[in-house]
Design a protein around this motif. Structure first.
Motif, mmCIF file in Angstrom:
data_model
loop_
_atom_site.group_PDB
_atom_site.id
_atom_site.type_symbol
_atom_site.label_atom_id
_atom_site.label_comp_id
_atom_site.label_asym_id
_atom_site.label_seq_id
_atom_site.Cartn_x
_atom_site.Cartn_y
_atom_site.Cartn_z
ATOM 1 N N VAL A 1 49.918 118.284 55.809
ATOM 2 C CA VAL A 1 49.650 119.078 54.616
ATOM 3 C C VAL A 1 50.649 120.220 54.516
ATOM 4 N N ASP A 2 51.152 120.445 53.304
ATOM 5 C CA ASP A 2 52.094 121.535 53.066
ATOM 6 C C ASP A 2 51.320 122.838 52.890
ATOM 7 N N ILE A 3 51.483 123.777 53.819
ATOM 8 C CA ILE A 3 50.836 125.095 53.695
ATOM 9 C C ILE A 3 51.892 126.188 53.612
ATOM 10 N N GLY A 4 53.088 125.832 53.135
ATOM 11 C CA GLY A 4 54.152 126.809 52.998
ATOM 12 C C GLY A 4 53.862 127.794 51.879
ATOM 13 N N VAL A 5 54.392 129.004 52.010
ATOM 14 C CA VAL A 5 54.237 129.985 50.946
ATOM 15 C C VAL A 5 55.097 129.554 49.779
ATOM 16 N N LYS A 6 54.506 129.507 48.596
ATOM 17 C CA LYS A 6 55.236 129.020 47.432
ATOM 18 C C LYS A 6 54.713 129.686 46.173
ATOM 19 N N GLN A 7 55.462 129.508 45.084
ATOM 20 C CA GLN A 7 55.082 130.078 43.808
ATOM 21 C C GLN A 7 54.023 129.209 43.155
ATOM 22 N N ARG A 8 53.539 129.634 42.005
ATOM 23 C CA ARG A 8 52.517 128.882 41.292
ATOM 24 C C ARG A 8 53.033 127.504 40.897
ATOM 25 N N GLY A 9 52.128 126.533 40.874
ATOM 26 C CA GLY A 9 52.487 125.165 40.543
ATOM 27 C C GLY A 9 52.454 124.893 39.049
ATOM 28 N N GLU B 1 60.216 141.102 51.524
ATOM 29 C CA GLU B 1 58.893 141.222 52.138
ATOM 30 C C GLU B 1 57.797 141.251 51.074
ATOM 31 N N TYR B 2 58.049 141.979 49.981
ATOM 32 C CA TYR B 2 57.032 142.076 48.929
ATOM 33 C C TYR B 2 56.845 140.735 48.225
ATOM 34 N N SER B 3 57.934 140.022 48.015
ATOM 35 C CA SER B 3 57.833 138.693 47.407
ATOM 36 C C SER B 3 57.001 137.765 48.276
ATOM 37 N N SER B 4 57.212 137.841 49.594
ATOM 38 C CA SER B 4 56.422 137.027 50.514
ATOM 39 C C SER B 4 54.963 137.455 50.481
ATOM 40 N N PHE B 5 54.698 138.758 50.424
ATOM 41 C CA PHE B 5 53.325 139.263 50.350
ATOM 42 C C PHE B 5 52.621 138.761 49.099
ATOM 43 N N GLN B 6 53.326 138.785 47.965
ATOM 44 C CA GLN B 6 52.720 138.320 46.724
ATOM 45 C C GLN B 6 52.385 136.836 46.786
ATOM 46 N N ARG B 7 53.299 136.047 47.362
ATOM 47 C CA ARG B 7 53.041 134.611 47.453
ATOM 48 C C ARG B 7 51.873 134.331 48.391
ATOM 49 N N ARG B 8 51.782 135.079 49.470
ATOM 50 C CA ARG B 8 50.709 134.857 50.434
ATOM 51 C C ARG B 8 49.357 135.323 49.894
ATOM 52 N N SER B 9 49.342 136.399 49.140
ATOM 53 C CA SER B 9 48.079 136.958 48.666
ATOM 54 C C SER B 9 47.602 136.324 47.371
ATOM 55 N N TYR B 10 48.451 135.517 46.717
ATOM 56 C CA TYR B 10 48.053 134.890 45.460
ATOM 57 C C TYR B 10 46.990 133.827 45.705
ATOM 58 N N SER B 11 46.002 133.786 44.841
ATOM 59 C CA SER B 11 44.963 132.769 44.898
ATOM 60 C C SER B 11 44.781 132.176 43.510
ATOM 61 N N PRO B 12 44.594 130.863 43.399
ATOM 62 C CA PRO B 12 44.316 130.268 42.077
ATOM 63 C C PRO B 12 43.099 130.881 41.404
ATOM 64 N N ALA B 13 42.194 131.459 42.196
ATOM 65 C CA ALA B 13 41.014 132.102 41.607
ATOM 66 C C ALA B 13 41.377 133.378 40.858
ATOM 67 N N ASP B 14 42.609 133.891 41.040
ATOM 68 C CA ASP B 14 43.045 135.088 40.324
ATOM 69 C C ASP B 14 43.658 134.772 38.967
ATOM 70 N N LEU B 15 43.924 133.499 38.716
ATOM 71 C CA LEU B 15 44.603 133.106 37.489
ATOM 72 C C LEU B 15 43.673 133.269 36.291
ATOM 73 N N LEU B 16 44.186 133.848 35.206
ATOM 74 C CA LEU B 16 43.405 133.979 33.984
ATOM 75 C C LEU B 16 43.185 132.610 33.358
ATOM 76 N N ILE B 17 41.936 132.263 33.130
ATOM 77 C CA ILE B 17 41.579 131.028 32.439
ATOM 78 C C ILE B 17 40.677 131.394 31.266
ATOM 79 N N VAL B 18 41.054 130.961 30.069
ATOM 80 C CA VAL B 18 40.282 131.236 28.868
ATOM 81 C C VAL B 18 39.560 129.962 28.455
ATOM 82 N N ALA B 19 38.240 130.033 28.353
ATOM 83 C CA ALA B 19 37.462 128.876 27.914
ATOM 84 C C ALA B 19 37.624 128.733 26.407
ATOM 85 N N GLN B 20 38.150 127.604 25.990
ATOM 86 C CA GLN B 20 38.320 127.358 24.564
ATOM 87 C C GLN B 20 36.944 127.293 23.892
ATOM 88 N N ALA B 21 36.919 127.632 22.608
ATOM 89 C CA ALA B 21 35.657 127.820 21.899
ATOM 90 C C ALA B 21 34.987 126.488 21.606
#
Length: 528
Positions: A36-44, A127-147
């Motif tokens: 399994v790939d567990i590397g630090v990466k940007q959003r998919g 270092e900050y870029s790595s911190f942001q990638r590591r601390s990012y969670s998909p649960a933080d992403l804004l999702i808008v429920a369509q009407a």
């Protein structure tokens, strides 16, 4: 008798073959687990699609005019912070009654005093870029429920700092034409308002915890909803407000997370090329009655890493000074214990990573700290264990997985199993588990957050760390272990004393059971 010996011999052979078969099956099943790939990466790409859909929802009705409401708009956080100082008062009395706010530029002050400001800034950005990638969670992403209900609202990803103001993104109403379109919002830990007003829209309760917005023009109503703000008025550093949102015949609810943003803890390694182990890693250990073994450990470390700092916690009754370059020895009360010493040693570490070793280990040519740093730098792991090689040639990794089943009023159930979850893509000798051996490297700040209960030992630490530390194990990084094979009549008085302190089984068993039962609220534990 000869027939009996033959039967026993055949039985022993069959048992041996059976054990070999079981070992083969276990090895085969472990090696067949996926990588399994567990590397630090940007959003998919899924996150990018959601982001585009959100932008489409938020950019509608741009042709409907509006008027900025300055009293609310000036409170919004635009992400361009400034530190401004007060003008110095002319007379001394106002200065005493109203202390002056001071401000100075940290960037300017720090960089001007450094001989390589561009290098420092580059390392900080990396270092900050790595911190942001590591601390990012998909649960933080804004999702808008369509009407579909016909209410449109954010389902996750909305955050506000304590006592601050934000625009609530994604609010909308999609329904058939009617004489009047109305929505109502109600908050519990803050107030609602609008950052701008739209013609033809009526607003009741602005600046209060409940607000009603209505209009005969649906487009104007939706445009107005794009300016609805939320202001947190009840301070709490980490909570959430549930906002009720409804129209005629329909009700919905969404949460707004209230809390401070995670403050990054970045480490300046002093180098932009390769891994400067001395700047990145501190070696920590605890010693008790084994100064000879400790000296062997230090000598072996200096053979491969002459300038890495070694921190020693010492709870001997009659401590002996341990001297030498890059060594710090901290004296503790007599017999405080292994985990109390680990707490003390790790608390003195100022580098990004800490390597824990027992005082009877010794470095070899296979103790490559660079490999451990590489996996921590390039994955989401917080801790990576190695292998301890005994004098017999056997290497142990002590990989275990933990799981907790929800129980009843009597407590939950803890299950401990030998093994691991999966291997790590790009690191063929590394796997992900929940517990590893006493030779490990970890992110110092994450280790300090979990801490070490002085009453307990290794397994209890990893239970406390469950859900907080992402743990891995690499079998290709090995450290030696001094021989434990001693005939009873050859042991010195020091070794006998050590055994009496180390192996007090009845007392330890009682304490460990109390920890699992009371502290962790387990009613039972299973293990293999």
């Amino acid at each position: 008798m000869s027939e009996m010996r033959l039967v026993l011999k055949r039985g022993a052979v069959l048992i041996g073959v059976g054990l070999l078969l079981l070992a083969f099956i276990h090895t085969w099943s472990s090696s067949s687990r996926p990588s399994v790939d567990i590397g630090v990466k940007q959003r998919g790409h899924i996150q990018e699609l959601l982001k585009k859909r959100n932008q489409d929802a938020l950019s509608s009705y741009h042709d409907v005019p509006y008027v900025i409401k300055e009293s609310v708009a000036r409170q919004l956080d635009y992400g361009r912070c400034e530190c401004q100082s007060d003008d110095a008062p002319i007379l001394p009395l106002p200065r005493l009654l109203f202390p002056r706010v001071w401000a100075h530029s940290l960037s300017q002050e720090y960089l001007e005093s450094d001989s390589d400001p561009h290098g420092v800034k580059g390392r900080r950005d990396k270092e900050y870029s790595s911190f942001q990638r590591r601390s990012y969670s998909p649960a933080d992403l804004l999702i808008v429920a369509q009407a579909n209900s016909p209410l449109q609202y954010p389902t996750q990803g909305v955050e506000v700092r304590p006592m601050k103001t934000i625009i609530i993104p994604g609010l909308g109403l999609k329904e058939d034409p009617r004489p009047t379109h109305t929505v109502k919002l109600t908050a519990t830990m803050g107030t609602l308002d609008v950052a701008a007003t739209v013609d033809g829209v009526s607003i009741e309760g602005d600046g209060q915890s409940s607000m009603v917005v209505s209009s005969s023009l649906l487009a104007n109503l939706n445009r107005q909803l794009q300016f609805v703000t939320y202001t947190n008025t009840r301070f709490h550093p980490n909570t959430a407000d549930t906002v009720q949102y409804g129209s005629e015949g329909h009700q919905a609810a969404f949460t707004i997370k209230v809390g401070h943003s995670a403050i990054p803890k970045l480490y300046n390694s002093g180098s932009n090329k390769g891994y400067n182990i001395s700047a990145l890693v501190t070696i920590a250990t605890k010693t008790f009655l084994r100064y000879d073994k400790l000296q062997d450990l230090i000598n072996s470390i200096r053979q491969y890493y002459p300038t890495v700092l070694i921190v020693i916690a010492d709870d001997n009754e009659h401590p002996q000074p341990v001297t030498g370059p890059h060594i710090e020895q901290y004296i503790m009360p007599f017999g405080k214990g292994w985990f109390a010493g680990r707490n003390l040693a790790v608390s003195q570490v100022t580098t990004k990573y800490v390597l824990w070793v027992d005082d009877d280990f010794f470095f070899t040519e296979n103790t490559k700290l660079e490999k451990m740093v590489a996996i921590l730098e390039n994955t989401t792991l917080d801790m990576v264990g190695g292998a301890v090689r005994e004098v017999t040639g056997y290497s142990a990794t002590y990989r275990h997985t933990f799981s907790v089943d929800k129980g009843d009023d009597e407590g939950d159930c803890l299950h401990v199993r030998k093994g691991y979850y999966h291997s790590i893509e790009g690191f063929p000798d590394c796997v992900v588990a929940d517990a590893v051996i006493n030779f490990f490297m970890a992110r110092t700040d994450k280790m300090l957050r979990v801490g070490f209960d002085p009453r307990f030992a290794r397994r209890e630490f990893f239970v406390d760390a469950l859900g907080s530390l992402h743990v891995g194990s690499c079998s290709d990084v090995k450290i030696g272990h001094a021989s434990k094979i001693h005939l009873p009549w050859t042991k010195s008085e020091t070794e006998k004393s050590y055994d009496r302190f180390r192996y007090s089984a009845d007392k330890e068993g009682r304490i460990h059971t109390e920890g699992f039962y009371f502290k962790n609220r387990f009613k039972c534990m299973s293990s293999n």
